[in-house]
Design a protein around this motif. Structure first.
Motif, PDB file in Angstrom:
ATOM      1  N   LEU A  56       0.909  -1.118   0.000  1.00 34.54           N
ATOM      2  CA  LEU A  56       0.105  -0.040  -0.114  1.00 34.54           C
ATOM      3  C   LEU A  56       0.868   1.355   0.033  1.00 34.54           C
ATOM      4  CD1 LEU A  56      -2.834   1.289   0.116  1.00 34.54           C
ATOM      5  CD2 LEU A  56      -2.825   0.728   2.627  1.00 34.54           C
ATOM      6  N   LEU A  57       0.610   1.996  -1.088  1.00 30.29           N
ATOM      7  CA  LEU A  57       1.764   3.197  -1.099  1.00 30.29           C
ATOM      8  C   LEU A  57       0.905   4.415  -0.833  1.00 30.29           C
ATOM      9  CD1 LEU A  57       3.227   2.414  -4.812  1.00 30.29           C
ATOM     10  CD2 LEU A  57       4.319   2.145  -2.528  1.00 30.29           C
ATOM     11  N   ALA A  58      -0.298   4.504  -0.906  1.00 25.62           N
ATOM     12  CA  ALA A  58      -1.176   5.510  -0.618  1.00 25.62           C
ATOM     13  C   ALA A  58      -2.462   5.266  -0.197  1.00 25.62           C
ATOM     14  CB  ALA A  58      -1.120   6.906  -1.537  1.00 25.62           C
ATOM     15  N   GLY A  59      -3.100   5.946   0.805  1.00 24.10           N
ATOM     16  CA  GLY A  59      -4.707   5.258   1.024  1.00 24.10           C
ATOM     17  C   GLY A  59      -4.828   4.614   2.253  1.00 24.10           C
ATOM     18  N   GLU A  60      -5.922   3.755   2.307  1.00 19.72           N
ATOM     19  CA  GLU A  60      -6.301   2.916   3.620  1.00 19.72           C
ATOM     20  C   GLU A  60      -7.105   1.939   2.875  1.00 19.72           C
ATOM     21  OE1 GLU A  60      -7.124   5.017   7.777  1.00 19.72           O
ATOM     22  OE2 GLU A  60      -8.560   5.423   6.413  1.00 19.72           O
ATOM     23  N   MET A  61      -6.875   0.657   3.398  1.00 15.35           N
ATOM     24  CA  MET A  61      -7.471  -0.373   3.077  1.00 15.35           C
ATOM     25  C   MET A  61      -7.830  -1.220   4.519  1.00 15.35           C
ATOM     26  SD  MET A  61      -6.672  -0.894  -0.113  1.00 15.35           S
ATOM     27  CE  MET A  61      -7.134  -2.524  -0.554  1.00 15.35           C
ATOM     28  N   ARG A  66     -14.447 -13.318   7.626  1.00 18.50           N
ATOM     29  CA  ARG A  66     -15.708 -13.649   7.768  1.00 18.50           C
ATOM     30  C   ARG A  66     -16.035 -14.755   9.129  1.00 18.50           C
ATOM     31  NH1 ARG A  66     -20.401 -13.312   4.420  1.00 18.50           N
ATOM     32  NH2 ARG A  66     -19.205 -11.971   3.721  1.00 18.50           N
ATOM     33  N   SER A  67     -17.000 -14.324   9.736  1.00 18.79           N
ATOM     34  CA  SER A  67     -17.110 -15.368  11.042  1.00 18.79           C
ATOM     35  C   SER A  67     -17.978 -16.539  10.598  1.00 18.79           C
ATOM     36  CB  SER A  67     -17.959 -14.601  12.149  1.00 18.79           C
ATOM     37  OG  SER A  67     -19.293 -14.405  11.768  1.00 18.79           O
ATOM     38  N   LYS A  68     -18.099 -17.568  11.597  1.00 18.64           N
ATOM     39  CA  LYS A  68     -18.766 -18.784  11.298  1.00 18.64           C
ATOM     40  C   LYS A  68     -20.404 -18.343  11.007  1.00 18.64           C
ATOM     41  CE  LYS A  68     -15.913 -21.979  13.344  1.00 18.64           C
ATOM     42  NZ  LYS A  68     -15.251 -22.456  12.132  1.00 18.64           N
ATOM     43  N   ARG A  69     -20.698 -17.233  11.754  1.00 19.89           N
ATOM     44  CA  ARG A  69     -22.105 -16.694  11.585  1.00 19.89           C
ATOM     45  C   ARG A  69     -22.263 -15.883  10.142  1.00 19.89           C
ATOM     46  NH1 ARG A  69     -22.064 -14.384  17.385  1.00 19.89           N
ATOM     47  NH2 ARG A  69     -21.953 -16.649  18.379  1.00 19.89           N
ATOM     48  N   ASP A  70     -21.463 -15.895   9.356  1.00 11.17           N
ATOM     49  CA  ASP A  70     -21.310 -15.141   8.020  1.00 11.17           C
ATOM     50  C   ASP A  70     -21.142 -13.532   8.302  1.00 11.17           C
ATOM     51  OD1 ASP A  70     -21.291 -16.163   5.360  1.00 11.17           O
ATOM     52  OD2 ASP A  70     -23.236 -15.761   5.148  1.00 11.17           O
ATOM     53  N   VAL A  71     -20.528 -13.096   9.253  1.00  7.22           N
ATOM     54  CA  VAL A  71     -20.371 -11.792   9.288  1.00  7.22           C
ATOM     55  C   VAL A  71     -18.973 -11.405   8.900  1.00  7.22           C
ATOM     56  CG1 VAL A  71     -20.590  -9.917  11.100  1.00  7.22           C
ATOM     57  CG2 VAL A  71     -22.225 -11.682  11.091  1.00  7.22           C
ATOM     58  N   ASP A  72     -18.836 -10.355   8.105  1.00  8.84           N
ATOM     59  CA  ASP A  72     -17.545  -9.753   7.858  1.00  8.84           C
ATOM     60  C   ASP A  72     -17.032  -8.592   9.224  1.00  8.84           C
ATOM     61  OD1 ASP A  72     -16.968 -11.026   5.669  1.00  8.84           O
ATOM     62  OD2 ASP A  72     -17.659  -9.512   4.528  1.00  8.84           O
ATOM     63  N   ALA A  73     -16.151  -9.386   9.752  1.00 10.85           N
ATOM     64  CA  ALA A  73     -15.320  -8.351  10.987  1.00 10.85           C
ATOM     65  C   ALA A  73     -14.271  -7.778  10.537  1.00 10.85           C
ATOM     66  CB  ALA A  73     -15.157  -9.245  12.322  1.00 10.85           C
ATOM     67  N   ARG A  74     -14.058  -6.610  10.792  1.00  9.49           N
ATOM     68  CA  ARG A  74     -12.595  -5.904  10.257  1.00  9.49           C
ATOM     69  C   ARG A  74     -11.923  -6.223  11.446  1.00  9.49           C
ATOM     70  NH1 ARG A  74     -12.513   0.690  10.197  1.00  9.49           N
ATOM     71  NH2 ARG A  74     -13.607   0.442   8.306  1.00  9.49           N
ATOM     72  N   ILE A  75     -10.856  -6.570  11.072  1.00  8.23           N
ATOM     73  CA  ILE A  75      -9.544  -7.225  12.074  1.00  8.23           C
ATOM     74  C   ILE A  75      -8.307  -6.429  11.870  1.00  8.23           C
ATOM     75  CG2 ILE A  75     -10.481  -9.492  12.246  1.00  8.23           C
ATOM     76  CD1 ILE A  75      -8.176 -10.204  10.286  1.00  8.23           C
ATOM     77  N   ALA A  76      -8.369  -5.451  10.793  1.00 17.26           N
ATOM     78  CA  ALA A  76      -7.353  -4.569  10.683  1.00 17.26           C
ATOM     79  C   ALA A  76      -7.378  -3.533   9.639  1.00 17.26           C
ATOM     80  CB  ALA A  76      -6.005  -5.246  10.166  1.00 17.26           C
ATOM     81  N   VAL A  77      -6.734  -2.370   9.868  1.00 12.91           N
ATOM     82  CA  VAL A  77      -6.903  -1.313   8.898  1.00 12.91           C
ATOM     83  C   VAL A  77      -5.420  -0.975   8.478  1.00 12.91           C
ATOM     84  CG1 VAL A  77      -7.195   1.192   8.416  1.00 12.91           C
ATOM     85  CG2 VAL A  77      -8.926  -0.287   9.796  1.00 12.91           C
ATOM     86  N   LEU A  78      -5.323  -0.914   7.331  1.00 12.11           N
ATOM     87  CA  LEU A  78      -3.849  -0.760   6.743  1.00 12.11           C
ATOM     88  C   LEU A  78      -3.642   0.604   6.123  1.00 12.11           C
ATOM     89  CD1 LEU A  78      -3.825  -4.031   4.815  1.00 12.11           C
ATOM     90  CD2 LEU A  78      -2.782  -3.779   7.305  1.00 12.11           C
ATOM     91  N   GLY A  79      -2.339   1.131   6.379  1.00  6.57           N
ATOM     92  CA  GLY A  79      -2.179   2.459   5.632  1.00  6.57           C
ATOM     93  C   GLY A  79      -0.867   2.476   4.941  1.00  6.57           C
ATOM     94  N   PRO A  80      -0.620   3.615   4.289  1.00 13.43           N
ATOM     95  CA  PRO A  80       0.875   3.504   3.552  1.00 13.43           C
ATOM     96  C   PRO A  80       1.978   2.844   4.164  1.00 13.43           C
ATOM     97  CG  PRO A  80      -0.231   5.865   3.698  1.00 13.43           C
ATOM     98  CD  PRO A  80      -1.090   4.883   4.680  1.00 13.43           C
TER      99      PRO A  80
END
Length: 167
Positions: A56-61, A66-80
């Motif tokens: 990642l050169l610029a921005g945020e990702m 996905r949990s067993k209950r089919d929910v997407d959980a944010r586990i990290a935020v990445l930066g430059p």
């Protein structure tokens, strides 16, 4: 400074490329693909096959699991200067998470083929790059171990704490 010189200066500051000589950074800047992603765009999805990683050169990702209950959980935020996707290059397993842009982002793609070419051209630089990946994976594992230990300790405290009647 030219566009390429700016990119090389930026690569010098990224831990993944630590210890690599300027000739290697020039080669990477000249040969690796750059991508632009808008918010909501997905670099890859959990379960996809993949033989590439991204810097990642610029921005945020955001990294979503996905949990067993089919929910997407944010586990990290990445930066430059962060990188992701290296696990699929090393273990040839399906992607372990989804990575999605949350801001306009600029990425550098490194394929397994690119790494193989570096291996054939410059074994020392290839070794340094893989060692840098291993160091970061070790750091991430230590963080995950610490979080897991804290979670288990909190759960044990909750279940073993004496309860007062009526509470």
């Amino acid at each position: 400074m030219s566009h390429n010189a700016d990119l090389i200066a930026q690569l010098r500051e990224i831990g993944l490329f630590g210890g690599l000589g300027d000739h290697v950074l020039h080669g990477l800047a000249d040969s690796l693909e750059l991508l632009e992603l808008q918010p909501g765009a997905v670099a890859f999805r959990e379960g996809d096959s993949g033989r590439e990683m991204f810097v990642l050169l610029a921005g945020e990702m955001e990294v979503l699991k996905r949990s067993k209950r089919d929910v997407d959980a944010r586990i990290a935020v990445l930066g430059p200067s962060d990188w992701f996707g290296e696990m699929s290059i090393l273990d040839v397993m399906p992607r372990s998470a989804t990575v999605r842009a949350i801001a306009p982002s600029r990425l550098m793609r490194i394929t397994a083929h690119d790494l193989d070419a570096l291996y054939r051209r410059d074994l020392k630089s290839y070794t340094l790059l893989v060692l840098n990946i291993a160091r970061e994976m070790s750091r991430r594992l230590r963080v995950a171990d610490s979080l897991l230990a804290e979670l288990v300790a909190n759960m044990l405290d909750e279940y073993t704490r004496p309860r007062r009647p009526g509470i």
